[in-house]
Structure formats: C-alpha cells, structure tokens
Design a protein around this motif. Structure first.
Motif, PDB file in Angstrom:
ATOM      1  N   PRO A  55       0.800  -1.231   0.000  1.00  0.00           N
ATOM      2  CA  PRO A  55       0.000   0.000   0.000  1.00  0.00           C
ATOM      3  C   PRO A  55       0.830   1.278   0.000  1.00  0.00           C
ATOM      4  CG  PRO A  55      -0.862  -1.561   1.587  1.00  0.00           C
ATOM      5  CD  PRO A  55       0.453  -2.096   1.131  1.00  0.00           C
TER       6      PRO A  55
ATOM      7  N   SER B  38      -4.010   4.250   4.285  1.00  0.00           N
ATOM      8  CA  SER B  38      -5.155   3.378   4.509  1.00  0.00           C
ATOM      9  C   SER B  38      -6.052   3.518   3.287  1.00  0.00           C
ATOM     10  CB  SER B  38      -5.896   3.754   5.797  1.00  0.00           C
ATOM     11  OG  SER B  38      -6.338   5.095   5.755  1.00  0.00           O
TER      12      SER B  38
ATOM     13  N   HIS C  26      -0.813  -4.027   6.627  1.00  0.00           N
ATOM     14  CA  HIS C  26      -1.499  -4.925   5.701  1.00  0.00           C
ATOM     15  C   HIS C  26      -0.777  -6.267   5.670  1.00  0.00           C
ATOM     16  CE1 HIS C  26      -3.032  -1.028   4.437  1.00  0.00           C
ATOM     17  NE2 HIS C  26      -3.970  -1.644   3.747  1.00  0.00           N
ATOM     18  N   ASP C  27      -1.542  -7.338   5.735  1.00  0.00           N
ATOM     19  CA  ASP C  27      -0.925  -8.660   5.704  1.00  0.00           C
ATOM     20  C   ASP C  27      -0.512  -9.022   4.283  1.00  0.00           C
ATOM     21  OD1 ASP C  27      -3.204  -9.583   4.349  1.00  0.00           O
ATOM     22  OD2 ASP C  27      -4.045 -10.571   6.119  1.00  0.00           O
TER      23      ASP C  27
ATOM     24  N   GLY D 214      -2.860  -8.544   1.528  1.00  0.00           N
ATOM     25  CA  GLY D 214      -3.335  -7.186   1.294  1.00  0.00           C
ATOM     26  C   GLY D 214      -4.455  -6.748   2.211  1.00  0.00           C
ATOM     27  N   LYS D 215      -4.824  -7.573   3.184  1.00  0.00           N
ATOM     28  CA  LYS D 215      -5.896  -7.215   4.115  1.00  0.00           C
ATOM     29  C   LYS D 215      -5.417  -6.150   5.084  1.00  0.00           C
ATOM     30  CE  LYS D 215      -8.921  -9.073   7.704  1.00  0.00           C
ATOM     31  NZ  LYS D 215      -9.296 -10.281   8.498  1.00  0.00           N
ATOM     32  N   GLU D 216      -6.212  -5.094   5.235  1.00  0.00           N
ATOM     33  CA  GLU D 216      -5.866  -4.017   6.159  1.00  0.00           C
ATOM     34  C   GLU D 216      -6.104  -4.465   7.593  1.00  0.00           C
ATOM     35  OE1 GLU D 216      -6.697   0.242   5.129  1.00  0.00           O
ATOM     36  OE2 GLU D 216      -8.022   0.103   6.874  1.00  0.00           O
TER      37      GLU D 216
ATOM     38  N   GLY E  23       2.071  -7.103   9.307  1.00  0.00           N
ATOM     39  CA  GLY E  23       1.584  -6.065   8.421  1.00  0.00           C
ATOM     40  C   GLY E  23       2.560  -4.978   8.060  1.00  0.00           C
TER      41      GLY E  23
ATOM     42  N   SER F  16       3.300  -2.985   4.917  1.00  0.00           N
ATOM     43  CA  SER F  16       2.955  -4.275   4.323  1.00  0.00           C
ATOM     44  C   SER F  16       3.954  -5.339   4.731  1.00  0.00           C
ATOM     45  CB  SER F  16       2.940  -4.172   2.797  1.00  0.00           C
ATOM     46  OG  SER F  16       2.804  -5.454   2.198  1.00  0.00           O
TER      47      SER F  16
END
Length: 351
Positions: free
Chosen positions: A38, A60, A205-206, A209-211, A303, A324
């Motif tokens: 990100p 974000s 972010h994992d 790509g999950k926030e 993350g 990330s």
C-alpha cells in the motif's frame, strides 16, 4: 540471521543522486503495485545531510500517504533505545559494564543467580541468554548464561531499559524525548503515540493485502512499536552519524563488533562474499568491508517491514518504511538507482 535479513532481501549502503529520483518515482510505485504494497516512505542521507524524502501510495484505504504519515517502525525502535542508554552512559549516569541487578532484577529471574551477570553491554549486543520474548512460563535464560552466545532478544532491550529508568530516575518515554527526540528535532516521534497523530498512522497490511488495525503501545516498549516518519528517523540517523551526545570512547564502541557472528553467518556460498567482520555492536548490526563500516537494523511486525542503515565511511544512509508484510519486495526498486557499496552488494547477492 533474522536481524539483517528478511525474505532473502537486504538493503545496501548508498549515496543518493538527484538524477536518480525520476527513476525512483517510477520504479518504486511500479513494484508496489506488482507486490500489493500500500505505501512506502523513504529518506535518503548523503554526506551527512538529508537529501531526499519520498512517500508513495496510501496509508489506509482511500487516504494518500504523505511525508507526514506515521509508520510503526517495529525493531527500528531498538537503535533508538540503545542510543538512550549510550547517552546516559556518556553523561556518567550508568556504566555499560556494571551489573544491572543493583538497580533492576526481573521478578522471573530473582531465584536464578545468573541475573547478576547481566550488563548493559551484554543486553545491547544481544547476548543476554533470553529468547526474543518471554513465554507463558515467564522470562528464562533459555540460551544459557549471559554473555555466552548471541540470541536476538526484545526482552534484552526491555531489560536494559528498565535498568536505565531506575538509574536515571525517569521513564523511557521521558528519556527518549529528552535525550534523543528533542535534540534531533524529531517532532513526530514518541514511544507512546499521542492521540492527535492517530489519524496519520499507516495501517498495516498482511501478505494478502488485508488491512489490519495498528498496534499501539500503552507503555513505552524499548524494542518495538515506536511510530515515526521517514524524515524523523533520518534525523535520528544524522545524530548517530555525528555521534551526538556520546563521548568519543562510547561512540567508537557503538560501531565496534561486540558479538562476533562471522563463523555463524559466513558459511557455504556466503563465505567468499562475506565482510571482513560481521556481528552486533551496541544497538546496531555492524558490517566491516575494506574502507567501509555499515550499521544496519531491520524491523518486522504483522503487516509491515522496515529497514535503516548508515555507511559511516561516506556519512550516508537511508530509512525505508512500509505498511505491508511484503514491504521488502520493493527495496531493490530503490537500490537499483542508488550508488551502493559494491562489496556489500556482493554479499547481499550471495544470499
């Protein structure tokens, strides 16, 4: 090799050139898009001056990242905490080789006489015998007696911070502000994140790509969870380059290897490309090549991935912050446009 090496990638010592900035502005975002990173924020130092600050992407969803975005720097916290201890030592408020038990003993170790062997030097060079973090059974010397061998440990940094607080009569948060942050002009850096800075945090972010929700420290952590900007961390690095607040003797010890790791690391395909010496100094990992001494630290939390390094011989360096777990994948998009130490690069390529 955890501290200086993540997912097969390392940064190298550098000197930034203005002509490379257009390539950075093209290639870093391209790699970010490819890897699903990100945001990335960097600050470059050349000849003892901050020459470039760049930030790309979003902090974000839908919120652009800027040079003022706050990043959790993870284990890049450790060199800051080490600097607090070194500056207290330079002021004569503690000694790097004094037993810490006279001021602090963790309750978990009260019945283990080996706690009397612990010193600030041993903690800052990762030879406490502690694991990285204590388990459910509490803090133990799982790697043996203090001083016996290398063992990367956040607990060791917490231990020396507890000792320093008692010797100085102030909390780590206050000591960091007084000794490091304020002198360097780090207006956007604290051990405990002020509420007004929360909207500027880069959310982690994992790998998918999950926030994720950011983790905040309710109490100063000597090993993790400082939030800062790339520019602020570069200001800290400038003070390290200039040995600000340290006696010449202690400054020299910071860059001297206290924990030799060459036999452990320089084996097999790495042997031919290895530095002359490699190991831990006081708070930083140290690489010595002909004509070059490089200090480095990396950071990784869920993350995010971060890195900072200094080339003492050229008074140059960089800090690289991401939100990330795949942040390391864009490092070389930056390094390809930077004049890197060839011996160090050869060592990295051997991995």
């Amino acid at each position: 090799m955890r501290i200086f090496f993540a997912a097969g990638l390392l940064a190298a010592t550098l000197t930034a050139h203005a002509a490379d900035l257009s390539r950075l502005d093209a290639d870093v975002p391209a790699q970010m898009k490819k890897s699903g990173i990100p945001s990335v924020s960097i600050a470059l130092i050349e000849n003892g001056k901050i020459t470039t600050v760049r930030t790309w992407g979003e902090q974000s969803a839908g919120v652009p990242a800027t040079n003022e975005t706050q990043y959790n720097i993870a284990s890049l916290t450790k060199p800051i905490s080490a600097e607090v201890v070194l500056r207290l030592a330079s002021e004569g408020k503690l000694d790097l080789d004094e037993p810490m038990y006279t001021a602090w003993v963790d309750p978990d170790l009260a019945n283990d006489e080996r706690h009397k062997l612990l010193t600030p030097r041993i903690a800052l060079s990762h030879r406490t015998g502690f694991p990285n973090w204590r388990g459910k059974a509490g803090l133990k010397f799982t790697l043996g007696a203090p001083g016996a061998q290398y063992g990367y440990s956040g607990e060791g940094m917490q231990y020396v911070a507890n000792f320093a607080e008692r010797k100085a009569g102030a909390t780590l948060d206050k000591l960091g502000q007084q000794l490091v942050f304020a002198p360097a002009g780090m207006a956007n850096t604290r051990y405990i994140e002020p509420a007004e800075l929360l909207p500027r945090i880069a959310k982690p972010h994992d790998a998918a790509g999950k926030e994720l929700e950011p983790t905040l420290a309710g109490k100063a952590n000597a090993a993790d969870l400082v939030y800062t900007t790339a520019a602020d961390y570069a200001r800290f690095m400038l003070d390290v380059i200039n040995d600000k607040g340290l006696t010449p003797q202690i400054a020299a010890q910071r860059s001297a290897i206290q924990t030799d790791r060459k036999a452990e690391i320089c084996k097999g395909k790495l042997e031919a490309a290895c530095p002359q010496t490699i190991g831990f100094g006081l708070g930083w990992e140290v690489f010595n090549f002909p004509g070059a001494t490089i200090l480095m630290h990396t950071g990784r939390d869920p993350g995010l991935w971060t890195l900072a390094f200094i080339d003492r011989s050229t008074r140059s360096g960089a800090v690289y912050l991401t939100n990330s777990e795949k942040g390391h994948e864009a490092v070389f998009a930056m390094l390809e446009h930077i004049n890197a130490n060839p011996d160090f690069l050869n060592f990295l390529r051997a991995h």
